[in-house]
Scaffold this motif. Structure first.
Motif, PDB file in Angstrom:
ATOM      1  N   ALA A 194       0.859  -1.182   0.000  1.00  0.00           N
ATOM      2  CA  ALA A 194       0.000   0.000   0.000  1.00  0.00           C
ATOM      3  C   ALA A 194       0.892   1.226   0.000  1.00  0.00           C
ATOM      4  O   ALA A 194       2.116   1.135   0.160  1.00  0.00           O
ATOM      5  CB  ALA A 194      -0.912   0.000   1.224  1.00  0.00           C
ATOM      6  N   THR A 195       0.267   2.388  -0.187  1.00  0.00           N
ATOM      7  CA  THR A 195       1.020   3.636  -0.168  1.00  0.00           C
ATOM      8  C   THR A 195       0.231   4.684   0.595  1.00  0.00           C
ATOM      9  O   THR A 195      -0.936   4.483   0.955  1.00  0.00           O
ATOM     10  CB  THR A 195       1.324   4.122  -1.599  1.00  0.00           C
ATOM     11  OG1 THR A 195       2.214   5.246  -1.541  1.00  0.00           O
ATOM     12  CG2 THR A 195       0.047   4.546  -2.316  1.00  0.00           C
ATOM     13  N   VAL A 196       0.869   5.789   0.854  1.00  0.00           N
ATOM     14  CA  VAL A 196       0.213   6.958   1.428  1.00  0.00           C
ATOM     15  C   VAL A 196       0.864   8.173   0.794  1.00  0.00           C
ATOM     16  O   VAL A 196       2.064   8.176   0.524  1.00  0.00           O
ATOM     17  CB  VAL A 196       0.351   6.988   2.970  1.00  0.00           C
ATOM     18  CG1 VAL A 196       1.814   7.086   3.395  1.00  0.00           C
ATOM     19  CG2 VAL A 196      -0.452   8.135   3.570  1.00  0.00           C
ATOM     20  N   ARG A 197       0.065   9.167   0.486  1.00  0.00           N
ATOM     21  CA  ARG A 197       0.571  10.359  -0.190  1.00  0.00           C
ATOM     22  C   ARG A 197       0.412  11.544   0.748  1.00  0.00           C
ATOM     23  O   ARG A 197      -0.685  12.066   0.918  1.00  0.00           O
ATOM     24  CB  ARG A 197      -0.181  10.571  -1.507  1.00  0.00           C
ATOM     25  CG  ARG A 197       0.068   9.453  -2.508  1.00  0.00           C
ATOM     26  CD  ARG A 197      -0.820   9.556  -3.733  1.00  0.00           C
ATOM     27  NE  ARG A 197      -0.455   8.544  -4.705  1.00  0.00           N
ATOM     28  CZ  ARG A 197      -0.901   7.294  -4.702  1.00  0.00           C
ATOM     29  NH1 ARG A 197      -1.745   6.903  -3.746  1.00  0.00           N
ATOM     30  NH2 ARG A 197      -0.520   6.435  -5.620  1.00  0.00           N
ATOM     31  N   VAL A 198       1.527  11.933   1.341  1.00  0.00           N
ATOM     32  CA  VAL A 198       1.494  12.979   2.360  1.00  0.00           C
ATOM     33  C   VAL A 198       2.915  13.509   2.558  1.00  0.00           C
ATOM     34  O   VAL A 198       3.883  12.754   2.418  1.00  0.00           O
ATOM     35  CB  VAL A 198       0.935  12.397   3.688  1.00  0.00           C
ATOM     36  CG1 VAL A 198       1.848  11.306   4.231  1.00  0.00           C
ATOM     37  CG2 VAL A 198       0.720  13.472   4.736  1.00  0.00           C
ATOM     38  N   PRO A 199       3.080  14.797   2.855  1.00  0.00           N
ATOM     39  CA  PRO A 199       4.426  15.284   3.193  1.00  0.00           C
ATOM     40  C   PRO A 199       4.923  14.621   4.471  1.00  0.00           C
ATOM     41  O   PRO A 199       4.138  14.320   5.377  1.00  0.00           O
ATOM     42  CB  PRO A 199       4.212  16.790   3.411  1.00  0.00           C
ATOM     43  CG  PRO A 199       2.909  17.116   2.780  1.00  0.00           C
ATOM     44  CD  PRO A 199       2.078  15.876   2.871  1.00  0.00           C
ATOM     45  N   LEU A 200       6.211  14.405   4.564  1.00  0.00           N
ATOM     46  CA  LEU A 200       6.743  13.747   5.755  1.00  0.00           C
ATOM     47  C   LEU A 200       6.470  14.547   7.019  1.00  0.00           C
ATOM     48  O   LEU A 200       6.295  13.973   8.103  1.00  0.00           O
ATOM     49  CB  LEU A 200       8.248  13.525   5.601  1.00  0.00           C
ATOM     50  CG  LEU A 200       8.669  12.283   4.810  1.00  0.00           C
ATOM     51  CD1 LEU A 200      10.186  12.211   4.716  1.00  0.00           C
ATOM     52  CD2 LEU A 200       8.127  11.009   5.459  1.00  0.00           C
ATOM     53  N   GLU A 201       6.417  15.858   6.899  1.00  0.00           N
ATOM     54  CA  GLU A 201       6.162  16.688   8.077  1.00  0.00           C
ATOM     55  C   GLU A 201       4.851  16.315   8.763  1.00  0.00           C
ATOM     56  O   GLU A 201       4.747  16.361   9.994  1.00  0.00           O
ATOM     57  CB  GLU A 201       6.127  18.163   7.675  1.00  0.00           C
ATOM     58  CG  GLU A 201       5.848  19.105   8.832  1.00  0.00           C
ATOM     59  CD  GLU A 201       5.780  20.571   8.409  1.00  0.00           C
ATOM     60  OE1 GLU A 201       4.978  21.313   9.006  1.00  0.00           O
ATOM     61  OE2 GLU A 201       6.521  20.962   7.483  1.00  0.00           O
ATOM     62  N   SER A 202       3.861  15.938   7.979  1.00  0.00           N
ATOM     63  CA  SER A 202       2.551  15.628   8.554  1.00  0.00           C
ATOM     64  C   SER A 202       2.179  14.151   8.451  1.00  0.00           C
ATOM     65  O   SER A 202       1.035  13.779   8.707  1.00  0.00           O
ATOM     66  CB  SER A 202       1.471  16.474   7.862  1.00  0.00           C
ATOM     67  OG  SER A 202       1.557  16.360   6.448  1.00  0.00           O
ATOM     68  N   ALA A 203       3.130  13.299   8.099  1.00  0.00           N
ATOM     69  CA  ALA A 203       2.854  11.865   8.007  1.00  0.00           C
ATOM     70  C   ALA A 203       2.711  11.269   9.406  1.00  0.00           C
ATOM     71  O   ALA A 203       3.651  11.330  10.201  1.00  0.00           O
ATOM     72  CB  ALA A 203       3.974  11.160   7.258  1.00  0.00           C
ATOM     73  N   PRO A 204       1.572  10.689   9.744  1.00  0.00           N
ATOM     74  CA  PRO A 204       1.411  10.085  11.078  1.00  0.00           C
ATOM     75  C   PRO A 204       2.389   8.927  11.250  1.00  0.00           C
ATOM     76  O   PRO A 204       2.412   8.008  10.426  1.00  0.00           O
ATOM     77  CB  PRO A 204      -0.039   9.593  11.068  1.00  0.00           C
ATOM     78  CG  PRO A 204      -0.719  10.358   9.975  1.00  0.00           C
ATOM     79  CD  PRO A 204       0.338  10.604   8.946  1.00  0.00           C
ATOM     80  N   PRO A 205       3.206   8.936  12.293  1.00  0.00           N
ATOM     81  CA  PRO A 205       4.153   7.830  12.490  1.00  0.00           C
ATOM     82  C   PRO A 205       3.491   6.456  12.516  1.00  0.00           C
ATOM     83  O   PRO A 205       4.070   5.484  12.030  1.00  0.00           O
ATOM     84  CB  PRO A 205       4.805   8.170  13.834  1.00  0.00           C
ATOM     85  CG  PRO A 205       4.738   9.663  13.911  1.00  0.00           C
ATOM     86  CD  PRO A 205       3.409  10.014  13.291  1.00  0.00           C
ATOM     87  N   ASP A 206       2.287   6.366  13.069  1.00  0.00           N
ATOM     88  CA  ASP A 206       1.595   5.077  13.091  1.00  0.00           C
ATOM     89  C   ASP A 206       1.300   4.587  11.680  1.00  0.00           C
ATOM     90  O   ASP A 206       1.355   3.381  11.408  1.00  0.00           O
ATOM     91  CB  ASP A 206       0.286   5.186  13.881  1.00  0.00           C
ATOM     92  CG  ASP A 206       0.515   5.305  15.375  1.00  0.00           C
ATOM     93  OD1 ASP A 206       1.669   5.092  15.811  1.00  0.00           O
ATOM     94  OD2 ASP A 206      -0.446   5.616  16.100  1.00  0.00           O
ATOM     95  N   GLU A 207       0.988   5.514  10.781  1.00  0.00           N
ATOM     96  CA  GLU A 207       0.711   5.137   9.402  1.00  0.00           C
ATOM     97  C   GLU A 207       1.985   4.698   8.686  1.00  0.00           C
ATOM     98  O   GLU A 207       1.985   3.743   7.906  1.00  0.00           O
ATOM     99  CB  GLU A 207       0.058   6.311   8.658  1.00  0.00           C
ATOM    100  CG  GLU A 207      -0.262   6.050   7.205  1.00  0.00           C
ATOM    101  CD  GLU A 207      -1.357   5.014   6.997  1.00  0.00           C
ATOM    102  OE1 GLU A 207      -1.608   4.658   5.834  1.00  0.00           O
ATOM    103  OE2 GLU A 207      -1.969   4.558   7.992  1.00  0.00           O
TER     104      GLU A 207
END
Length: 255
Positions: free
Chosen positions: A76-89
């Motif tokens: 799977a993937t997630v598209r988000v800046p690292l600054e706001s990427a939830p660590p759990d995700e």
């Protein structure tokens, strides 16, 4: 023909791989977290397998029987800046994209090693060799996956097990277009969306990736890394020749 177990076969690339290999006469064991999603696939077995659950992996491998080839595709993937990427995700992605393939490989390797043959095929990405903005967590999982796969190529190769890493570029979402990246209104990283679209280049189809996987399985001496499609070859060659004084692609982004 080979007995091939595919993880993540319910949709996308995994489904296309199952169809391609079945059409070529292989014995295909399609797996997914919800096996009912595999009902219409023309395969020999349809099994429940959650790569993040050791009990699920063990049960599926017992039911599958002898496996000549493992195609690790679930991810799977997630598209988000690292600054706001939830660590759990981010942690969830590593469990699925990196540790999951390792867990299943560990399950099939003892039998492959004992009989002196077997194939491990890991579906990675060009992002296993470079990074793109807004999909950093995904890229990190693929970098880690490729490190594990290359280590397995060295360690298990001694016992006749061949390892390949398939590296597609951007794969179409099914309608001929890449998946979209969206950010909340006013997000300071929004300008990167335009840059990402420019850098992506041409997309490849799921069927193209599936054919590359099947061709790799059927090669007597498959390469370790298999870029899929001209855009993947081009960007990976550019990455190899780029200077190391700045992050690759940084010069291409106009804020």
């Amino acid at each position: 023909m080979s007995s091939v177990l595919i993880t993540g076969a319910s949709r996308g690339i995994g489904r296309a791989i199952a169809i391609e290999l079945a059409g070529r006469g292989h014995r295909v064991i399609a797996t997914a977290r919800r096996p009912e999603t595999l009902a219409d696939l023309p395969v020999d077995q349809r099994l429940r397998l959650d790569v993040t659950d050791q009990d699920s992996v063990d049960a599926a491998l017992r039911e599958a029987g002898e496996v000549d080839v493992l195609v690790s595709n679930a991810g799977a993937t997630v598209r988000v800046p690292l600054e706001s990427a939830p660590p759990d995700e981010v942690e969830r992605l590593f469990r699925l994209n990196t540790l999951g393939p390792l867990r299943v490989a560990q399950g099939v390797l003892p039998a492959m090693r004992a009989r002196g043959s077997g194939r491990l095929v890991f579906v990675s990405s060009i992002q296993g060799r470079l990074v793109l903005p807004l999909v950093g967590p995904y890229g990190a999982t693929k970098w880690a996956l490729e490190a594990l796969a290359e280590t397995l190529a060295i360690e298990a190769g001694h016992f006749g097990v061949k390892v390949s890493i398939v590296q597609p570029g951007v794969v179409s979402s099914g309608d001929g277009r890449p998946a979209k990246v969206t950010l909340p209104d006013g997000d300071p990283y929004t300008p990167l969306i335009g840059a990402l679209e420019i850098l992506r280049g041409a997309v490849v189809t799921r069927e193209t990736v599936a054919a590359a996987v099947a061709d790799t399985i059927e090669q007597a001496e498959p390469p370790l890394r298999v870029p899929v499609g001209a855009p993947a070859w081009e960007v990976l060659e550019a990455r190899k020749s780029a200077p190391e004084d700045k992050p690759f692609l940084m010069r291409e982004i106009d804020w």
